[in-house]
Design a protein around this motif. Structure first.
Motif, PDB file in Angstrom:
ATOM      1  N   GLU A 137      21.221  46.934  27.705  1.00  0.00           N
ATOM      2  CA  GLU A 137      21.247  48.371  27.950  1.00  0.00           C
ATOM      3  C   GLU A 137      20.483  49.082  26.844  1.00  0.00           C
ATOM      4  OE1 GLU A 137      24.181  52.157  28.999  1.00  0.00           O
ATOM      5  OE2 GLU A 137      25.030  50.141  28.737  1.00  0.00           O
ATOM      6  N   GLY A 138      19.448  49.829  27.250  1.00  0.00           N
ATOM      7  CA  GLY A 138      18.665  50.605  26.306  1.00  0.00           C
ATOM      8  C   GLY A 138      19.001  52.076  26.406  1.00  0.00           C
ATOM      9  N   LYS A 139      18.147  52.896  25.816  1.00  0.00           N
ATOM     10  CA  LYS A 139      18.418  54.330  25.785  1.00  0.00           C
ATOM     11  C   LYS A 139      18.270  54.976  27.150  1.00  0.00           C
ATOM     12  CE  LYS A 139      15.500  54.939  22.251  1.00  0.00           C
ATOM     13  NZ  LYS A 139      15.311  53.712  21.487  1.00  0.00           N
ATOM     14  N   ALA A 140      17.368  54.455  27.987  1.00  0.00           N
ATOM     15  CA  ALA A 140      17.098  55.097  29.274  1.00  0.00           C
ATOM     16  C   ALA A 140      17.292  54.187  30.480  1.00  0.00           C
ATOM     17  CB  ALA A 140      15.668  55.655  29.294  1.00  0.00           C
ATOM     18  N   PHE A 197      17.605  52.977  36.209  1.00  0.00           N
ATOM     19  CA  PHE A 197      17.163  54.138  35.449  1.00  0.00           C
ATOM     20  C   PHE A 197      18.318  55.121  35.271  1.00  0.00           C
ATOM     21  CE2 PHE A 197      13.289  52.268  36.860  1.00  0.00           C
ATOM     22  CZ  PHE A 197      12.280  52.691  36.002  1.00  0.00           C
ATOM     23  N   LYS A 198      18.662  55.393  34.013  1.00  0.00           N
ATOM     24  CA  LYS A 198      19.761  56.289  33.688  1.00  0.00           C
ATOM     25  C   LYS A 198      19.267  57.735  33.593  1.00  0.00           C
ATOM     26  CE  LYS A 198      21.048  54.271  29.793  1.00  0.00           C
ATOM     27  NZ  LYS A 198      21.900  53.941  28.624  1.00  0.00           N
ATOM     28  N   ASP A 199      20.213  58.660  33.574  1.00  0.00           N
ATOM     29  CA  ASP A 199      19.893  60.076  33.374  1.00  0.00           C
ATOM     30  C   ASP A 199      19.906  60.450  31.897  1.00  0.00           C
ATOM     31  OD1 ASP A 199      19.496  60.695  36.032  1.00  0.00           O
ATOM     32  OD2 ASP A 199      21.547  61.398  36.367  1.00  0.00           O
ATOM     33  N   ASP A 200      20.166  59.501  31.029  1.00  0.00           N
ATOM     34  CA  ASP A 200      20.232  59.773  29.598  1.00  0.00           C
ATOM     35  C   ASP A 200      18.857  60.168  29.059  1.00  0.00           C
ATOM     36  OD1 ASP A 200      22.325  57.932  30.474  1.00  0.00           O
ATOM     37  OD2 ASP A 200      22.969  57.928  28.388  1.00  0.00           O
ATOM     38  N   ALA A 201      18.851  61.173  28.209  1.00  0.00           N
ATOM     39  CA  ALA A 201      17.637  61.561  27.489  1.00  0.00           C
ATOM     40  C   ALA A 201      17.911  61.430  26.003  1.00  0.00           C
ATOM     41  CB  ALA A 201      17.236  62.986  27.825  1.00  0.00           C
ATOM     42  N   THR A 202      16.994  60.801  25.271  1.00  0.00           N
ATOM     43  CA  THR A 202      17.147  60.657  23.827  1.00  0.00           C
ATOM     44  C   THR A 202      15.831  60.995  23.145  1.00  0.00           C
ATOM     45  OG1 THR A 202      16.483  58.325  23.796  1.00  0.00           O
ATOM     46  CG2 THR A 202      18.828  58.789  24.128  1.00  0.00           C
ATOM     47  N   ALA A 203      15.932  61.362  21.881  1.00  0.00           N
ATOM     48  CA  ALA A 203      14.745  61.629  21.075  1.00  0.00           C
ATOM     49  C   ALA A 203      15.077  61.354  19.618  1.00  0.00           C
ATOM     50  CB  ALA A 203      14.293  63.079  21.247  1.00  0.00           C
ATOM     51  N   PHE A 204      14.009  61.160  18.821  1.00  0.00           N
ATOM     52  CA  PHE A 204      14.166  60.933  17.377  1.00  0.00           C
ATOM     53  C   PHE A 204      15.092  59.746  17.117  1.00  0.00           C
ATOM     54  CE2 PHE A 204      13.914  65.625  18.132  1.00  0.00           C
ATOM     55  CZ  PHE A 204      12.550  65.728  17.939  1.00  0.00           C
ATOM     56  N   ASN A 205      14.739  58.617  17.781  1.00  0.00           N
ATOM     57  CA  ASN A 205      15.498  57.372  17.627  1.00  0.00           C
ATOM     58  C   ASN A 205      16.970  57.580  17.963  1.00  0.00           C
ATOM     59  OD1 ASN A 205      15.644  54.635  17.167  1.00  0.00           O
ATOM     60  ND2 ASN A 205      15.885  54.829  14.954  1.00  0.00           N
ATOM     61  N   ALA A 206      17.200  58.295  19.090  1.00  0.00           N
ATOM     62  CA  ALA A 206      18.534  58.539  19.653  1.00  0.00           C
ATOM     63  C   ALA A 206      19.398  59.467  18.811  1.00  0.00           C
ATOM     64  CB  ALA A 206      19.271  57.224  19.912  1.00  0.00           C
ATOM     65  N   GLU A 207      18.797  60.188  17.857  1.00  0.00           N
ATOM     66  CA  GLU A 207      19.570  61.167  17.104  1.00  0.00           C
ATOM     67  C   GLU A 207      19.896  62.385  17.978  1.00  0.00           C
ATOM     68  OE1 GLU A 207      17.568  62.187  13.507  1.00  0.00           O
ATOM     69  OE2 GLU A 207      17.525  60.127  12.753  1.00  0.00           O
ATOM     70  N   LYS A 208      19.041  62.666  18.932  1.00  0.00           N
ATOM     71  CA  LYS A 208      19.268  63.757  19.876  1.00  0.00           C
ATOM     72  C   LYS A 208      19.507  63.147  21.253  1.00  0.00           C
ATOM     73  CE  LYS A 208      17.095  67.968  21.657  1.00  0.00           C
ATOM     74  NZ  LYS A 208      15.897  68.852  21.571  1.00  0.00           N
ATOM     75  N   LYS A 209      20.587  63.554  21.916  1.00  0.00           N
ATOM     76  CA  LYS A 209      20.966  62.944  23.186  1.00  0.00           C
ATOM     77  C   LYS A 209      21.412  64.008  24.177  1.00  0.00           C
ATOM     78  CE  LYS A 209      22.817  58.812  20.882  1.00  0.00           C
ATOM     79  NZ  LYS A 209      24.012  57.950  20.712  1.00  0.00           N
ATOM     80  N   VAL A 220      16.350  59.235  38.625  1.00  0.00           N
ATOM     81  CA  VAL A 220      15.778  59.137  39.973  1.00  0.00           C
ATOM     82  C   VAL A 220      14.283  59.438  39.934  1.00  0.00           C
ATOM     83  CG1 VAL A 220      15.803  60.148  42.286  1.00  0.00           C
ATOM     84  CG2 VAL A 220      17.956  59.683  41.105  1.00  0.00           C
ATOM     85  N   LEU A 221      13.913  60.504  39.237  1.00  0.00           N
ATOM     86  CA  LEU A 221      12.505  60.889  39.148  1.00  0.00           C
ATOM     87  C   LEU A 221      11.689  59.818  38.429  1.00  0.00           C
ATOM     88  CD1 LEU A 221      13.129  64.623  38.286  1.00  0.00           C
ATOM     89  CD2 LEU A 221      11.858  63.833  40.288  1.00  0.00           C
ATOM     90  N   ASN A 222      12.201  59.293  37.317  1.00  0.00           N
ATOM     91  CA  ASN A 222      11.458  58.266  36.588  1.00  0.00           C
ATOM     92  C   ASN A 222      11.312  56.992  37.397  1.00  0.00           C
ATOM     93  OD1 ASN A 222      10.940  59.829  34.359  1.00  0.00           O
ATOM     94  ND2 ASN A 222      12.611  59.014  33.122  1.00  0.00           N
ATOM     95  N   PRO A 265       7.147  60.301  32.880  1.00  0.00           N
ATOM     96  CA  PRO A 265       7.070  61.381  31.890  1.00  0.00           C
ATOM     97  C   PRO A 265       7.912  61.123  30.638  1.00  0.00           C
ATOM     98  CG  PRO A 265       7.264  62.299  34.095  1.00  0.00           C
ATOM     99  CD  PRO A 265       7.507  60.823  34.218  1.00  0.00           C
ATOM    100  N   ASP A 266       8.818  60.155  30.686  1.00  0.00           N
ATOM    101  CA  ASP A 266       9.535  59.753  29.475  1.00  0.00           C
ATOM    102  C   ASP A 266       8.606  59.061  28.487  1.00  0.00           C
ATOM    103  OD1 ASP A 266      12.043  60.733  30.051  1.00  0.00           O
ATOM    104  OD2 ASP A 266      13.037  58.787  30.088  1.00  0.00           O
ATOM    105  N   SER A 267       7.572  58.394  28.998  1.00  0.00           N
ATOM    106  CA  SER A 267       6.715  57.574  28.138  1.00  0.00           C
ATOM    107  C   SER A 267       5.282  58.091  28.048  1.00  0.00           C
ATOM    108  CB  SER A 267       6.703  56.124  28.652  1.00  0.00           C
ATOM    109  OG  SER A 267       6.252  56.065  29.993  1.00  0.00           O
ATOM    110  N   CYS A 268       5.011  59.232  28.660  1.00  0.00           N
ATOM    111  CA  CYS A 268       3.675  59.837  28.628  1.00  0.00           C
ATOM    112  C   CYS A 268       3.756  61.272  28.118  1.00  0.00           C
ATOM    113  CB  CYS A 268       3.058  59.891  30.027  1.00  0.00           C
ATOM    114  SG  CYS A 268       2.890  58.332  30.893  1.00  0.00           S
ATOM    115  N   ARG A 269       2.694  61.733  27.458  1.00  0.00           N
ATOM    116  CA  ARG A 269       2.528  63.172  27.231  1.00  0.00           C
ATOM    117  C   ARG A 269       1.567  63.686  28.295  1.00  0.00           C
ATOM    118  NH1 ARG A 269       3.266  62.200  21.544  1.00  0.00           N
ATOM    119  NH2 ARG A 269       4.975  63.512  20.782  1.00  0.00           N
TER     120      ARG A 269
END
Length: 256
Positions: free
Chosen positions: A9-12, A28-40, A48-50, A199-203
């Motif tokens: 199980e990873g972050k997403a 695919f989970k609905d979890d959103a993380t940023a800054f090495n999972a400091e923001k969740k 679903v979209l991803n 869009p999780d892995s692209c800008r």
């Protein structure tokens, strides 16, 4: 419902044992993380979209001869994939300066780079996924020189195709992160594209306005994350808006 064996199980995403040997199920989970999972956060519908966007990308890349781990989408949140040994590297392609490159090198965000740049980061959350050189990769045995060459060649082909694909729907592909795996084949192995492209892995920036249509909306507290992902999926033709309500979308099922 049969009980499934969780592999990882990873972050997403969550990976489960697949129904057949040599397969996995990617959830695919609905979890959103940023800054090495400091923001969740939990963003309803993001998974679903991803799932749908990544399915679309894997299918299109497969059509131009890029080998991938993708087999088929199972439902709204799951894909059946070939089981691979993940190469412990994140491969980043940068076409326009943004994010950590701008901070690290002092290049103004939005500056078009002289050429596309491929970077490698070690997949180690505990170390912050550090940038590594090819010498590190071969010295520590994370990948061979031949594998690095194959990964780089595939990455540049993927970038060329995706730049054109997104340009056709009015989006700039600023940068993106992908991963590769080793697929067992006839006593050896083949390097294949793995993980996801979404869009999780692209800008992704709107070509006219530079509006961000990616995970930076979460990182930078811009709001409207799932709405931006929905816009990307709509422009790609994966989903369509209900003419009676612009906020209501219906999934278009691919019957390929």
């Amino acid at each position: 419902m049969s009980r499934r064996t969780k592999i990882y199980e990873g972050k997403a995403k969550i990976l489960y044992e697949g129904p057949e040997p040599g397969t996995i199920i990617q959830y695919f989970k609905d979890d959103a993380t940023a800054f090495n999972a400091e923001k969740k956060a939990i963003l309803d519908g993001k998974g679903v979209l991803n799932n749908r966007i990544s399915e679309y990308m894997m299918l299109r890349l497969g059509e131009i001869g890029i080998p991938t781990h993708f087999i088929r989408r199972l439902n709204m949140r799951e894909q059946l994939c070939k089981r691979v040994e993940i190469v412990p590297l994140e491969v980043i392609v940068r076409n326009i300066a943004a994010g950590t490159m701008s901070k690290r090198l002092g290049v103004e965000e939005g500056e078009v780079l002289p050429r596309s740049i491929v970077e490698f980061c070690l997949k180690r959350d505990d170390l912050g996924d550090p940038l590594v050189a090819e010498e590190h990769i071969t010295a520590f045995g994370w990948a061979s020189a031949d594998e690095i060459e194959e990964i780089t060649n595939l990455t540049l082909r993927i970038n060329d195709y995706l730049c054109g694909l997104f340009a056709g729907i009015g989006i700039k592909l600023v940068d993106f992160k992908i991963e590769f795996g080793r697929l067992a084949v006839d006593g050896g192995h083949q390097i294949v594209l793995a993980d996801e492209i979404s869009p999780d892995s692209c800008r992704l920036w709107d070509r006219e306005t530079n509006k961000k249509l990616d995970k930076d909306r979460f990182r930078r507290d811009l709001g409207g994350v799932t709405e931006a992902y929905t816009e990307v999926a709509t422009r790609l033709g994966i989903i369509k808006e209900n003419g009676n309500n612009s906020n209501v979308v219906s999934i278009v099922k691919n019957e390929d």
